[in-house]
Design a protein around this motif. Sequence first.
Motif, short mmCIF file in Angstrom:
data_model
loop_
_atom_site.label_atom_id
_atom_site.label_comp_id
_atom_site.label_asym_id
_atom_site.label_seq_id
_atom_site.Cartn_x
_atom_site.Cartn_y
_atom_site.Cartn_z
N CYS A 39 3.69 -7.15 -6.63
CA CYS A 39 2.49 -7.14 -5.78
C CYS A 39 1.57 -8.30 -6.14
O CYS A 39 1.03 -9.00 -5.27
N ALA A 40 1.38 -8.51 -7.46
CA ALA A 40 0.50 -9.58 -7.92
C ALA A 40 1.01 -10.95 -7.51
O ALA A 40 0.23 -11.87 -7.26
N HIS A 41 2.35 -11.10 -7.43
CA HIS A 41 2.93 -12.38 -7.04
C HIS A 41 2.91 -12.60 -5.53
O HIS A 41 3.25 -13.69 -5.05
N GLY A 42 2.57 -11.57 -4.75
CA GLY A 42 2.46 -11.73 -3.30
C GLY A 42 3.66 -11.23 -2.53
O GLY A 42 3.82 -11.59 -1.35
N CYS A 43 4.53 -10.41 -3.15
CA CYS A 43 5.67 -9.85 -2.43
C CYS A 43 5.16 -8.94 -1.31
O CYS A 43 4.17 -8.21 -1.49
N ALA A 74 11.53 -7.21 -1.92
CA ALA A 74 12.16 -7.06 -3.23
C ALA A 74 13.04 -5.82 -3.22
O ALA A 74 12.59 -4.73 -2.88
N GLU A 75 14.31 -5.99 -3.60
CA GLU A 75 15.24 -4.87 -3.69
C GLU A 75 15.32 -4.38 -5.13
O GLU A 75 15.12 -5.14 -6.07
N GLY A 76 15.64 -3.08 -5.29
CA GLY A 76 15.90 -2.55 -6.63
C GLY A 76 14.68 -2.40 -7.49
O GLY A 76 14.76 -2.59 -8.72
N GLN A 79 0.83 -1.22 0.00
CA GLN A 79 0.00 0.00 0.00
C GLN A 79 0.86 1.27 0.00
O GLN A 79 0.35 2.38 0.17
N ARG A 80 2.18 1.07 -0.20
CA ARG A 80 3.14 2.18 -0.22
C ARG A 80 3.21 2.90 1.11
O ARG A 80 3.48 4.10 1.18
N GLU A 81 2.99 2.17 2.18
CA GLU A 81 3.18 2.71 3.51
C GLU A 81 4.58 2.32 3.99
O GLU A 81 4.99 1.16 3.85
#
Length: 713
Positions: free
Chosen positions: A679-683, A666-668, A481-483
């Motif tokens: 996001c769709a993959h569940g990260c 996830a980095e980078g 959610q970009r928090e």
Amino acid sequence: MNPAFTTPPSHHTSTRLDRPVNLQRVLDTLVNNLEGMAYRCLLDRNWTMRFVSQGCLRLTGYVASALLDNQDTSWEQLTHPDDRLRVRQEITAAIAQGQRFTVHYAITTRNGDIRRVKEQGTMVVDEAGQQVLEGFIEDVTETHVTLEALAHAELRYRQIFEHAREGIFQTTQDGRYLSANPALARLYGYDSPSALITDLSDIERRLYVQPQRRERFQKLMAAYGEISNFESEVYRRDGSRIWISENAHSVRKSNGEFICFEGTVQDITERRSQLEQLERQANYDGLTGLANRNLLRDRIGPAIDHAERMGHFLAVVFIDLDHFKLINDSLGHDVGDQLLVEIAQRMRSSVRSSDTVSRHSGDEFVLLLNEHFRASTVIAHLQRVLKQVNQPVSLLGREFQVGASMGVALYPQDGTDAQSLLKHADVAMYAAKERGRNNFQFFTPELNKIADERLNLATAMRYGLEQNEFSVVYQPKFNAQREMVGVEALARWRSVSCGTVGPDRFIPIAEETGLIRELTEAVLRQAFAAAAAWSALPGQPVLTLAVNLSAKLFLTDDLVEWVHALVQQSGLPTDQVELEITEGVFLDDSARAISTLTAFKTLGFKVAMDDFGTGYSSLSYLRHLPLDTIKIDRSLITDMEQLEDVAMIARAVVSLCQNLRKTVVAEGVENQAQFDMLCAHGCDQFQGYLLSKPLPLEALQTLLAQAGHRSNF
């Protein structure tokens, strides 16, 4: 099937496609395909069967229904008459003690054959509250026949076996003694063969001084079926060592099936000692015990071949002690010899067992350093040697300090044979003398430049740590959610003499020069203090502070106590600190690393694996590591929105981490397409320039203030 072998449907698990697994079917298939018979029976005089698996037919010749409720026969009737009383007594005794039971006995099959079986089971309470037995019965006739055959063979050869002057043995493939004669027991220091067999249960680890000798023994046996004059050093019972020579062969059945290894053993310690003495006189220096010129030249050839196969550097280092002649002439040759012995020992302790230290002549030494893939590691190695040689030496109650001028030649660029490498190393050694002594010079000018640069950088780093030149920036971590949920502390260095130096340059030097602990402490103190300060502000979200720990720090014994003390001094709770480690932590001593991480976890720290996917993680042990978080390296994410194979790898890694129940970071993350796909993959969490670049403390505090302001509305 009987309810004892069912699982409630509410506990079904699912595949990734959410299709339920039929556990009943799986369990039925497993039970009915076992080589043997699973059962449930009553504790009555007939062992009345209430459930038997389909393995009953192969084991007894009866179909399952024939045994159920004693319809055609009972298990008591199938049990051989000679064994019935003993079997009942053993099972009854185990039940009375609340233990599982294992019992061996004979049964009579439907067609009258006698078979030996092994039964294992336990008492349980069934659905009606009645005590019953549940267990498994398997056919061990073939094993029993084999053991009987071995027993008959032993009786046949017992006289020869007992009175032979040589040690005689029979062992299993996995390294256990089946039999040993008195001569072998005496040879290994035991009072009797039975004492040897009982105590020496692991030949590979308990007998051979070099455990890989057992593996070599087995490989030769597999290839040729026999060995002759197989020489090894072994331990006797009292810990002393002897040398033995073994002659042995594999014993097999007529169908080729393995039974055991069988052979003889002779004590060759005296002969071996004589050979070693002759070899030492020919190949080792009488004063220092180091390799001499002959042995050095013998080793350079194979070392060159190995370096060529593996594609790494081989370093030949010519060393001349500075000012040795002055000490030797002024204090005498005996004192000079003491100095040479001391310096030789220091050099030996500064290199690895795979390297060679040789005394060339007088005060000249040569090092043969193997398996270096980068020039930087050769430099670091030479710095360690130089540091050891420079330590003061106590002679005649006084302390003297000698230096060493070292010249380095590298295979293949400086020579492809022993003669050229030694010649070029000697030339480089004289260059070191010309540059003021007590230093090392490479025969290759380019490497000299690299060595000078790294030395200058290490010197600047020491100064920089003293002058607080290192700072910390913070890269935020966000959820889907970009928090903002956390930050990672990253070291930065702006040197007065070298300018801005990147972490990819200064961190390896810190690790090689032993400055990594000082650097880490400088970073941790700044980061912990900053995190404690912003955590205390009202209205601020609770953020996890991630800090990196070098694999080199895991070689120290007080790592946990040291980091914990730094956190306590700052006042920051440990559960707000996440320690990031790389996969290299587990390469040298994984058991020690896991113990250290577990200790951190006990104190409340979180633990994350950084740069996952770039190292050598074994999936078989990854699930056992005490990790909270796994960070996917940026190399597995770059171009995932454009290249399907990259996207497929990213999906697989995220899925693996989810199955391990770890938080996935996830980095980078550089663009919106990557963010959306992850996001769709569940990260779970994200770092990258799409969301925020690393920020100085002031900029981060501004960002936190804005986040706190928004949270109040």
